[in-house]
Design a protein around this motif. Structure first.
Motif, PDB file in Angstrom:
ATOM      1  N   GLY A  66       0.806  -1.221   0.000  1.00 24.13           N
ATOM      2  CA  GLY A  66       0.000   0.000   0.000  1.00 24.13           C
ATOM      3  C   GLY A  66       0.836   1.266   0.000  1.00 24.13           C
ATOM      4  O   GLY A  66       0.361   2.334   0.353  1.00 24.13           O
ATOM      5  N   ARG A  67       2.103   1.164  -0.424  1.00 25.59           N
ATOM      6  CA  ARG A  67       2.999   2.323  -0.349  1.00 25.59           C
ATOM      7  C   ARG A  67       2.952   3.189  -1.595  1.00 25.59           C
ATOM      8  O   ARG A  67       3.195   4.389  -1.525  1.00 25.59           O
ATOM      9  N   GLY A  68       2.663   2.551  -2.757  1.00 26.80           N
ATOM     10  CA  GLY A  68       2.752   3.267  -4.025  1.00 26.80           C
ATOM     11  C   GLY A  68       1.939   4.550  -3.999  1.00 26.80           C
ATOM     12  O   GLY A  68       2.458   5.640  -4.237  1.00 26.80           O
ATOM     13  N   PRO A  75       0.314   4.936  -7.695  1.00 25.05           N
ATOM     14  CA  PRO A  75      -0.155   3.570  -7.452  1.00 25.05           C
ATOM     15  C   PRO A  75       0.464   2.591  -8.441  1.00 25.05           C
ATOM     16  O   PRO A  75       0.632   2.919  -9.617  1.00 25.05           O
ATOM     17  N   THR A  76       0.814   1.420  -7.958  1.00 25.86           N
ATOM     18  CA  THR A  76       1.374   0.388  -8.838  1.00 25.86           C
ATOM     19  C   THR A  76       0.573  -0.891  -8.669  1.00 25.86           C
ATOM     20  O   THR A  76       0.406  -1.375  -7.550  1.00 25.86           O
ATOM     21  N   ALA A  77       0.076  -1.406  -9.770  1.00 24.35           N
ATOM     22  CA  ALA A  77      -0.666  -2.669  -9.747  1.00 24.35           C
ATOM     23  C   ALA A  77       0.351  -3.806  -9.693  1.00 24.35           C
ATOM     24  O   ALA A  77       1.161  -3.964 -10.612  1.00 24.35           O
ATOM     25  N   MET A 122       2.421   2.316 -19.938  1.00 23.89           N
ATOM     26  CA  MET A 122       2.762   2.033 -18.527  1.00 23.89           C
ATOM     27  C   MET A 122       4.253   2.175 -18.256  1.00 23.89           C
ATOM     28  O   MET A 122       5.074   2.109 -19.173  1.00 23.89           O
ATOM     29  N   VAL A 123       4.586   2.350 -16.955  1.00 19.51           N
ATOM     30  CA  VAL A 123       5.964   2.208 -16.480  1.00 19.51           C
ATOM     31  C   VAL A 123       5.963   1.070 -15.469  1.00 19.51           C
ATOM     32  O   VAL A 123       5.002   0.916 -14.715  1.00 19.51           O
ATOM     33  N   MET A 124       7.035   0.310 -15.462  1.00 22.31           N
ATOM     34  CA  MET A 124       7.070  -0.873 -14.602  1.00 22.31           C
ATOM     35  C   MET A 124       8.345  -0.912 -13.763  1.00 22.31           C
ATOM     36  O   MET A 124       9.430  -0.619 -14.268  1.00 22.31           O
ATOM     37  N   PRO A 130      15.159  -1.196  -3.675  1.00 20.02           N
ATOM     38  CA  PRO A 130      16.201  -0.983  -2.665  1.00 20.02           C
ATOM     39  C   PRO A 130      15.889   0.147  -1.684  1.00 20.02           C
ATOM     40  O   PRO A 130      16.300   0.092  -0.530  1.00 20.02           O
ATOM     41  N   PHE A 131      15.107   1.144  -2.133  1.00 23.45           N
ATOM     42  CA  PHE A 131      14.780   2.254  -1.230  1.00 23.45           C
ATOM     43  C   PHE A 131      14.006   1.749  -0.019  1.00 23.45           C
ATOM     44  O   PHE A 131      14.144   2.266   1.088  1.00 23.45           O
ATOM     45  N   TYR A 132      13.180   0.728  -0.234  1.00 27.88           N
ATOM     46  CA  TYR A 132      12.364   0.177   0.862  1.00 27.88           C
ATOM     47  C   TYR A 132      12.955  -1.114   1.424  1.00 27.88           C
ATOM     48  O   TYR A 132      12.349  -1.767   2.272  1.00 27.88           O
ATOM     49  N   ILE A 141       3.226  -2.339 -11.849  1.00 34.24           N
ATOM     50  CA  ILE A 141       2.970  -1.533 -13.042  1.00 34.24           C
ATOM     51  C   ILE A 141       2.122  -0.311 -12.706  1.00 34.24           C
ATOM     52  O   ILE A 141       1.069  -0.429 -12.063  1.00 34.24           O
ATOM     53  N   HIS A 142       2.612   0.856 -13.123  1.00 33.78           N
ATOM     54  CA  HIS A 142       1.797   2.071 -13.031  1.00 33.78           C
ATOM     55  C   HIS A 142       1.292   2.381 -14.428  1.00 33.78           C
ATOM     56  O   HIS A 142       2.082   2.610 -15.349  1.00 33.78           O
ATOM     57  N   LEU A 143      -0.036   2.363 -14.587  1.00 31.66           N
ATOM     58  CA  LEU A 143      -0.628   2.693 -15.885  1.00 31.66           C
ATOM     59  C   LEU A 143      -0.836   4.200 -15.959  1.00 31.66           C
ATOM     60  O   LEU A 143      -1.295   4.814 -14.978  1.00 31.66           O
ATOM     61  N   PRO A 166      18.355   1.429 -14.221  1.00 27.95           N
ATOM     62  CA  PRO A 166      18.433   0.459 -13.116  1.00 27.95           C
ATOM     63  C   PRO A 166      17.618   0.946 -11.918  1.00 27.95           C
ATOM     64  O   PRO A 166      17.294   2.131 -11.829  1.00 27.95           O
ATOM     65  N   GLU A 167      17.290   0.048 -11.024  1.00 32.58           N
ATOM     66  CA  GLU A 167      16.686   0.442  -9.744  1.00 32.58           C
ATOM     67  C   GLU A 167      17.769   1.124  -8.933  1.00 32.58           C
ATOM     68  O   GLU A 167      18.894   0.629  -8.868  1.00 32.58           O
ATOM     69  N   LEU A 168      17.433   2.208  -8.273  1.00 36.00           N
ATOM     70  CA  LEU A 168      18.442   2.932  -7.510  1.00 36.00           C
ATOM     71  C   LEU A 168      18.069   3.006  -6.042  1.00 36.00           C
ATOM     72  O   LEU A 168      16.890   2.919  -5.677  1.00 36.00           O
ATOM     73  N   GLN A 169      19.104   3.189  -5.229  1.00 35.30           N
ATOM     74  CA  GLN A 169      18.906   3.460  -3.805  1.00 35.30           C
ATOM     75  C   GLN A 169      18.859   4.981  -3.681  1.00 35.30           C
ATOM     76  O   GLN A 169      19.683   5.662  -4.268  1.00 35.30           O
ATOM     77  N   TYR A 170      17.894   5.528  -3.002  1.00 31.82           N
ATOM     78  CA  TYR A 170      17.770   6.987  -2.901  1.00 31.82           C
ATOM     79  C   TYR A 170      17.994   7.434  -1.471  1.00 31.82           C
ATOM     80  O   TYR A 170      17.719   6.694  -0.528  1.00 31.82           O
ATOM     81  N   THR A 171      18.472   8.661  -1.337  1.00 31.73           N
ATOM     82  CA  THR A 171      18.664   9.197   0.008  1.00 31.73           C
ATOM     83  C   THR A 171      17.408   9.909   0.485  1.00 31.73           C
ATOM     84  O   THR A 171      17.289  10.230   1.657  1.00 31.73           O
ATOM     85  N   PHE A 182       9.848  11.509 -13.884  1.00 33.04           N
ATOM     86  CA  PHE A 182      10.604  11.584 -15.152  1.00 33.04           C
ATOM     87  C   PHE A 182      10.459  10.286 -15.943  1.00 33.04           C
ATOM     88  O   PHE A 182      10.353  10.295 -17.170  1.00 33.04           O
ATOM     89  N   ASP A 183      10.434   9.140 -15.231  1.00 30.79           N
ATOM     90  CA  ASP A 183      10.239   7.850 -15.909  1.00 30.79           C
ATOM     91  C   ASP A 183       8.941   7.863 -16.720  1.00 30.79           C
ATOM     92  O   ASP A 183       8.881   7.310 -17.822  1.00 30.79           O
ATOM     93  N   LYS A 184       7.899   8.492 -16.159  1.00 33.54           N
ATOM     94  CA  LYS A 184       6.605   8.532 -16.860  1.00 33.54           C
ATOM     95  C   LYS A 184       6.741   9.295 -18.180  1.00 33.54           C
ATOM     96  O   LYS A 184       6.223   8.870 -19.210  1.00 33.54           O
TER      97      LYS A 184
HETATM   98  N1  RBF Z   1      12.076   1.671  -5.941  1.00 29.67           N
HETATM   99  C1  RBF Z   1      13.392   1.778  -5.636  1.00 29.67           C
HETATM  100  O1  RBF Z   1      13.796   1.394  -4.545  1.00 29.67           O
HETATM  101  N2  RBF Z   1      14.285   2.311  -6.528  1.00 29.67           N
HETATM  102  C2  RBF Z   1      13.908   2.759  -7.749  1.00 29.67           C
HETATM  103  O2  RBF Z   1      14.749   3.206  -8.520  1.00 29.67           O
HETATM  104  C3  RBF Z   1      12.512   2.691  -8.096  1.00 29.67           C
HETATM  105  N3  RBF Z   1      12.066   3.151  -9.285  1.00 29.67           N
HETATM  106  C4  RBF Z   1      10.735   3.073  -9.594  1.00 29.67           C
HETATM  107  C5  RBF Z   1      10.271   3.547 -10.824  1.00 29.67           C
HETATM  108  C6  RBF Z   1       8.929   3.476 -11.141  1.00 29.67           C
HETATM  109  C7  RBF Z   1       8.462   4.006 -12.477  1.00 29.67           C
HETATM  110  C8  RBF Z   1       7.997   2.926 -10.220  1.00 29.67           C
HETATM  111  C9  RBF Z   1       6.537   2.851 -10.561  1.00 29.67           C
HETATM  112  C10 RBF Z   1       8.446   2.438  -9.013  1.00 29.67           C
HETATM  113  C11 RBF Z   1       9.812   2.508  -8.664  1.00 29.67           C
HETATM  114  N4  RBF Z   1      10.295   2.030  -7.458  1.00 29.67           N
HETATM  115  C12 RBF Z   1      11.616   2.113  -7.149  1.00 29.67           C
HETATM  116  C13 RBF Z   1       9.446   1.131  -6.683  1.00 29.67           C
HETATM  117  C14 RBF Z   1       8.782   1.718  -5.517  1.00 29.67           C
HETATM  118  O3  RBF Z   1       9.680   1.537  -4.450  1.00 29.67           O
HETATM  119  C15 RBF Z   1       7.530   0.861  -5.313  1.00 29.67           C
HETATM  120  O4  RBF Z   1       6.635   1.103  -6.359  1.00 29.67           O
HETATM  121  C16 RBF Z   1       6.936   1.159  -3.982  1.00 29.67           C
HETATM  122  O5  RBF Z   1       7.721   0.512  -3.014  1.00 29.67           O
HETATM  123  C17 RBF Z   1       5.500   0.688  -3.852  1.00 29.67           C
HETATM  124  O6  RBF Z   1       5.398  -0.689  -3.892  1.00 29.67           O
END
Ligand code: RBF
Ligand code: ADP
Ligand code: MG
Length: 210
Positions: A66-68, A75-77, A122-124, A130-132, A141-143, A166-171, A182-184
């Motif tokens: 429920g974090r999206g 929101p992400t399906a 969509m973006v997926m 890693p952030f969480y 998937i976010h439509l 790539p998936e990134l770790q954010y501060t 921006f991805d959208k």
């Molecule tokens: N999570 C990350 O930890 N690092 C990312 O770089 C990252 N990029 C995302 C890009 C998009 C377009 C979306 C929809 C999600 C991204 N997330 C990323 C995932 C996000 O952490 C996840 O959707 C939430 O944790 C809700 O489940």
């Protein structure tokens, strides 16, 4: 000469001159923030999808943490684990773009208007978030569409057509939100090429059952 650092921002040094006079000296401003965000292209991938794309995924939309929506305003399906193998087999973790379609369950129970069941850009996110610090891999998937209501339990088909980053770790959460926004844009611009638009009418989406 005595130099004292203050706690005020912007960073200022107080210099005591030989005359005993104190004058403030501004520090050199920080170099511009050369992050991934500021230097990203807004269109990615070749003009026509290349191997391993298209990758086809489908499954019933599941509940996540429920974090999206709450945390990220996006929101992400979430698809179930059973939907992951085609991605795991063909691609690295990361952020992708393509098309997706939510299909109502059989019978009269659907509350979604027809416009919500079209093939949509969509973006997926595929990976470990890693952030969480997730311990399980997810495909979410976010439509790029305003839905009339949630659609948990509905089937979702998706055609992944290209890789964004790539998936990134954010501060900070704000930095992650900024990159997702921006991805959208990247997804919409990258999909607005004839070589990608043709996939909206692919039999994968138009056929009743696949
Ligand atoms: N999570 C990350 O930890 N690092 C990312 O770089 C990252 N990029 C995302 C890009 C998009 C377009 C979306 C929809 C999600 C991204 N997330 C990323 C995932 C996000 O952490 C996840 O959707 C939430 O944790 C809700 O489940
Ligand atoms: P969860 O962690 O349960 O996946 P989210 O906050 O990510 O929760 O919200 C996802 C849900 O929001 C989806 O399952 C879907 O029912 C609904 N939803 C509404 N609009 C969208 C959209 N544009 N893209 C994806 N899901 C959406
Ligand atoms: Mg989600």
């Amino acid at each position: 000469m005595t130099v004292v650092e203050t706690t005020e921002l912007p960073a200022v040094l107080l210099q005591t001159e030989s005359s005993g006079k104190i004058r403030p000296v501004l520090l050199e401003p920080d170099l511009p923030d050369q992050t991934f965000r500021t230097s990203r292209p807004d269109i990615v991938g070749p003009d026509v999808p290349d191997k391993p794309f298209p990758i086809k995924l489908s499954g019933p939309v599941q509940h996540g943490f429920g974090r999206g929506s709450k945390d990220l305003g996006c929101p992400t399906a979430n698809l179930p684990d059973e939907s992951l193998p085609p991605m795991i087999a063909a691609a690295q973790t990361g952020v992708y773009y393509g098309y997706a379609q939510v299909t109502p369950p059989e019978g009269p129970s659907s509350t979604l208007p027809v416009r919500d069941t079209c093939v949509l850009p969509m973006v997926m996110s595929f990976g470990w978030n890693p952030f969480y610090k997730n311990e399980r891999m997810t495909v979410e998937i976010h439509l790029l569409h305003e839905f009339a209501s949630d659609f948990y339990g509905y089937n979702m088909k998706s055609m992944v057509l290209g890789y964004i980053r790539p998936e990134l770790q954010y501060t900070s959460r704000e930095a992650l939100i900024e990159d997702i926004e921006f991805d959208k844009k990247v997804a919409l611009k990258s999909l607005a090429r004839p070589g990608y638009e043709v996939y909206m009418t692919d039999p994968f989406f138009t056929a009743q059952q696949l």
